[in-house]
Scaffold this motif. Structure first.
Motif, PDB file in Angstrom:
ATOM      1  N   ASP A  29       0.834  -1.215   0.000  1.00 41.57           N
ATOM      2  CA  ASP A  29       0.000   0.000   0.000  1.00 41.57           C
ATOM      3  C   ASP A  29       0.862   1.256   0.000  1.00 41.57           C
ATOM      4  O   ASP A  29       0.566   2.228  -0.686  1.00 41.57           O
ATOM      5  CB  ASP A  29      -0.907   0.045   1.251  1.00 41.57           C
ATOM      6  N   VAL A  30       1.922   1.252   0.820  1.00 47.22           N
ATOM      7  CA  VAL A  30       2.779   2.427   0.933  1.00 47.22           C
ATOM      8  C   VAL A  30       3.518   2.675  -0.375  1.00 47.22           C
ATOM      9  O   VAL A  30       3.768   3.819  -0.762  1.00 47.22           O
ATOM     10  CB  VAL A  30       3.827   2.241   2.066  1.00 47.22           C
ATOM     11  N   LEU A 148       0.683   6.815  10.525  1.00 49.09           N
ATOM     12  CA  LEU A 148       1.325   7.411   9.361  1.00 49.09           C
ATOM     13  C   LEU A 148       1.167   6.609   8.082  1.00 49.09           C
ATOM     14  O   LEU A 148       1.372   7.123   6.999  1.00 49.09           O
ATOM     15  CB  LEU A 148       2.827   7.615   9.657  1.00 49.09           C
ATOM     16  N   LEU A 149       0.789   5.358   8.214  1.00 50.71           N
ATOM     17  CA  LEU A 149       0.604   4.542   7.018  1.00 50.71           C
ATOM     18  C   LEU A 149      -0.618   5.045   6.245  1.00 50.71           C
ATOM     19  O   LEU A 149      -1.585   5.492   6.847  1.00 50.71           O
ATOM     20  CB  LEU A 149       0.377   3.068   7.402  1.00 50.71           C
ATOM     21  N   PRO A 150      -0.575   4.987   4.913  1.00 48.91           N
ATOM     22  CA  PRO A 150      -1.753   5.409   4.161  1.00 48.91           C
ATOM     23  C   PRO A 150      -2.901   4.431   4.384  1.00 48.91           C
ATOM     24  O   PRO A 150      -2.684   3.310   4.845  1.00 48.91           O
ATOM     25  CB  PRO A 150      -1.275   5.345   2.709  1.00 48.91           C
ATOM     26  N   VAL A 151      -4.085   4.868   4.036  1.00 50.47           N
ATOM     27  CA  VAL A 151      -5.258   3.999   4.114  1.00 50.47           C
ATOM     28  C   VAL A 151      -5.004   2.768   3.248  1.00 50.47           C
ATOM     29  O   VAL A 151      -4.499   2.879   2.138  1.00 50.47           O
ATOM     30  CB  VAL A 151      -6.501   4.763   3.614  1.00 50.47           C
ATOM     31  N   LEU A 193     -12.130   0.706  13.888  1.00 48.52           N
ATOM     32  CA  LEU A 193     -13.485   0.634  13.327  1.00 48.52           C
ATOM     33  C   LEU A 193     -13.519   1.201  11.907  1.00 48.52           C
ATOM     34  O   LEU A 193     -14.180   0.647  11.021  1.00 48.52           O
ATOM     35  CB  LEU A 193     -14.488   1.361  14.235  1.00 48.52           C
ATOM     36  N   ASP A 194     -12.788   2.290  11.676  1.00 50.79           N
ATOM     37  CA  ASP A 194     -12.749   2.878  10.321  1.00 50.79           C
ATOM     38  C   ASP A 194     -12.150   1.900   9.324  1.00 50.79           C
ATOM     39  O   ASP A 194     -12.660   1.734   8.216  1.00 50.79           O
ATOM     40  CB  ASP A 194     -11.933   4.183  10.309  1.00 50.79           C
ATOM     41  N   ARG A 198     -14.015   0.139   6.039  1.00 49.89           N
ATOM     42  CA  ARG A 198     -13.502   0.174   4.660  1.00 49.89           C
ATOM     43  C   ARG A 198     -13.370  -1.235   4.104  1.00 49.89           C
ATOM     44  O   ARG A 198     -13.690  -1.506   2.953  1.00 49.89           O
ATOM     45  CB  ARG A 198     -12.150   0.896   4.609  1.00 49.89           C
ATOM     46  N   LEU A 199     -12.888  -2.140   4.950  1.00 50.78           N
ATOM     47  CA  LEU A 199     -12.750  -3.535   4.497  1.00 50.78           C
ATOM     48  C   LEU A 199     -14.116  -4.115   4.132  1.00 50.78           C
ATOM     49  O   LEU A 199     -14.275  -4.760   3.096  1.00 50.78           O
ATOM     50  CB  LEU A 199     -12.091  -4.394   5.585  1.00 50.78           C
ATOM     51  N   ILE A 200     -15.101  -3.869   4.996  1.00 51.44           N
ATOM     52  CA  ILE A 200     -16.433  -4.426   4.765  1.00 51.44           C
ATOM     53  C   ILE A 200     -17.046  -3.814   3.498  1.00 51.44           C
ATOM     54  O   ILE A 200     -17.639  -4.516   2.681  1.00 51.44           O
ATOM     55  CB  ILE A 200     -17.329  -4.215   6.009  1.00 51.44           C
ATOM     56  N   ASP A 201     -16.845  -2.492   3.320  1.00 51.92           N
ATOM     57  CA  ASP A 201     -17.340  -1.840   2.090  1.00 51.92           C
ATOM     58  C   ASP A 201     -16.716  -2.449   0.840  1.00 51.92           C
ATOM     59  O   ASP A 201     -17.327  -2.462  -0.221  1.00 51.92           O
ATOM     60  CB  ASP A 201     -17.033  -0.334   2.110  1.00 51.92           C
TER      61      ASP A 201
END
Ligand code: SAH
Ligand code: SF4
Ligand code: F3S
Length: 450
Positions: A29-30, A148-151, A193-194, A198-201
């Protein structure tokens, strides 16, 4: 040199625990914004990352033999005027640092698990110096990498890992993890939770919460209070679309009342728990600094069974720990016999440099350790087979994740994390389907759609 528009190839190889699997994904991801896309093979990769494990001697040795195999690809690329960056990440990197650069002069970067958010900067540094600069980064930064890691943006199957806790303060005398991962850190509840939403979406139906000591989770809640793992699981269960929750790895001493109660109350929490005990002998548990006796383990298992009668367990065992006598080993067999595990991993003790056990007296002869391992494994395999066969004739929900080994088969996981395969169309992948189990083996179940 490729332009930013050209995709660069990234090959990541992962050893060790699920935390490393999660981390490898996050490293990809990074690096994605830098133009790196993951590839399946190392041959013509622009960057190779070996995400390593230091838990036992054998795991460490594998890193150097793999580096040896990757080196010719780097040489071949160099002959074509192209560059391959070779990086060693993970727990061997953290433990060995400079030594890797000394022993393998073709390695460009060595960095530990807490530095992955600094990857873009590290890559820029090695590339700026036209290949002459090499990097070792084994810092434990004061700011958590998670901030600091991106989403995360990787493509997920229906089941995903989510790290909620990292590091360990337990210092079992045999174990390198407190040194390679640092002290315990729990991510704040909202961040977890966020990420889960995102994973569930993106289609994830099952989340496995990860931590070296995941049930020691104590994250800050939005209400300012400190939440334990039980409360976190309850909040996750309220998210629509999440059908299965698991967590690993737990320490018997951190199974608190609320977490045990959650097993009885939360439908999405799967009735299966990996709860390593390591030994059934109080003397050895003490020497291991596990800080509990066998009795506590039996008590925790009984309380979990009272809360959730259909729960099943797996565990980890170490045989041949310094000072382990025949009687101590018999106590381990007795524990296994009493609990009846659905599955379990057992390892021969491996002395790790720098750990307290590495200098303990009473070494067990390798042959004896080998014999004990074989006996324990055969007991465990018998239990595993009995457990798997107990489902024959029953219907169980299976989350189908991938194609099976043979043509026309698909494979998935039962609530007990058993691998289940059936003959069915690939349209069923990504869904939970009821399966009638027809046959049980040591490590898998076979059935048909019910
Ligand atoms: N955090 C987890 C497990 C970490 S390592 C826990 O507390 O249980 C995974 C397993 O590797 C351990 O449970 C242990 O069984 C095994 N292990 C760790 N260090 C080892 C060593 N030095 N020799 C042999 N096995 C080891
Ligand atoms: Fe290692 Fe013990 Fe910590 Fe598990 S609890 S990671 S075995 S030190
Ligand atoms: Fe191995 Fe590090 Fe995990 S030593 S088991 S990769 S925490």
């Amino acid at each position: 040199m490729g332009t930013a528009a050209q995709k660069k190839k990234l090959f990541v190889k992962t050893w060790g625990c699920q935390m490393n699997v999660y981390d490898s994904q996050r490293m990809a991801d990074v690096l994605a914004p830098l133009g790196y896309a993951t590839s399946e093979t190392p041959e013509d990769a622009d960057m190779v990352i070996l995400n390593t494990c230091h838990i036992r001697e054998k795991a460490t040795d594998k890193v150097f033999s793999d580096l040896g195999r990757i080196r010719p690809h780097k040489t071949a690329k160099a002959e074509r005027g192209e560059k391959m960056l070779i990086a060693v990440a993970g727990c061997v990197a953290q433990a060995e640092g400079d030594f890797i650069l000394e022993r393998a002069p073709y390695v460009d970067m060595v960095f530990g698990p807490q530095t992955y958010h600094e990857l873009p900067e590290m890559v820029a540094r090695v590339q700026d110096a036209a290949g002459e600069k090499r990097i070792v980064n084994t810092e434990f930064p004061t700011v958590s990498k998670f901030d600091l890691l991106p989403v995360e943006q990787g493509v997920h199957g229906p089941s995903a890992f989510l790290s909620v806790q990292e590091g360990c303060d337990k210092f079992c005398t045999f174990c390198v993890v407190p040194y390679t991962r640092g002290s315990e850190y729990s991510r704040p509840v909202n961040a977890v939770l966020d990420e889960a939403k995102r994973l569930i979406d993106s289609g994830v139906q099952e989340i496995t919460l990860l931590g070296q000591n995941v049930n020691a989770y104590h994250g800050e809640g939005s209400d300012g209070a400190i939440w334990g793992l039980g409360r976190l699981i309850r909040a996750l269960a309220d998210i629509k679309g999440l059908h299965r929750i698991r967590y690993t790895t737990s320490h018997p001493r951190d199974m608190d009342d609320d977490l045990i109660a959650a097993h009885g109350e939360i439908r999405q929490l799967m009735p299966f728990l990996h709860l390593p005990v390591q030994s059934g002998s109080d003397k050895i548990l003490h020497a291991m600094n596990r800080k509990h006796k066998a009795e506590l383990y039996f008590d925790v298992i009984a309380r979990l069974r009272a809360a959730r009668p259909d729960i099943a367990f797996s565990s980890d065992f170490i045989v041949g720990f310094p000072g382990e006598s025949d009687t101590d080993f018999e106590d381990t067999l007795k524990l296994v016999d009493t609990v009846k595990f659905a599955s379990a991993y057992s390892f021969k003790y491996s002395a790790r440099p720098g750990t307290p056990a590495a200098v303990m007296k009473g070494l067990v002869h390798p042959k004896i350790a080998e014999e004990r391992l074989a006996r324990l494994q055969s007991l465990i395999t018998g239990q595993q087979l009995a457990f798997n066969q107990s489902f024959v004739g029953q219907t169980m929900p299976v989350l189908f994740e991938r194609l099976g080994k043979k043509q026309g088969q698909i494979q998935g996981r039962s609530p007990y994390n058993q691998s289940v395969y059936i003959e069915a169309a690939s349209e069923n992948l990504g869904w939970i389907k009821n399966v009638l189990i027809q046959e049980g083996f040591d490590n898998s179940l076979r059935g048909i759609l019910a």
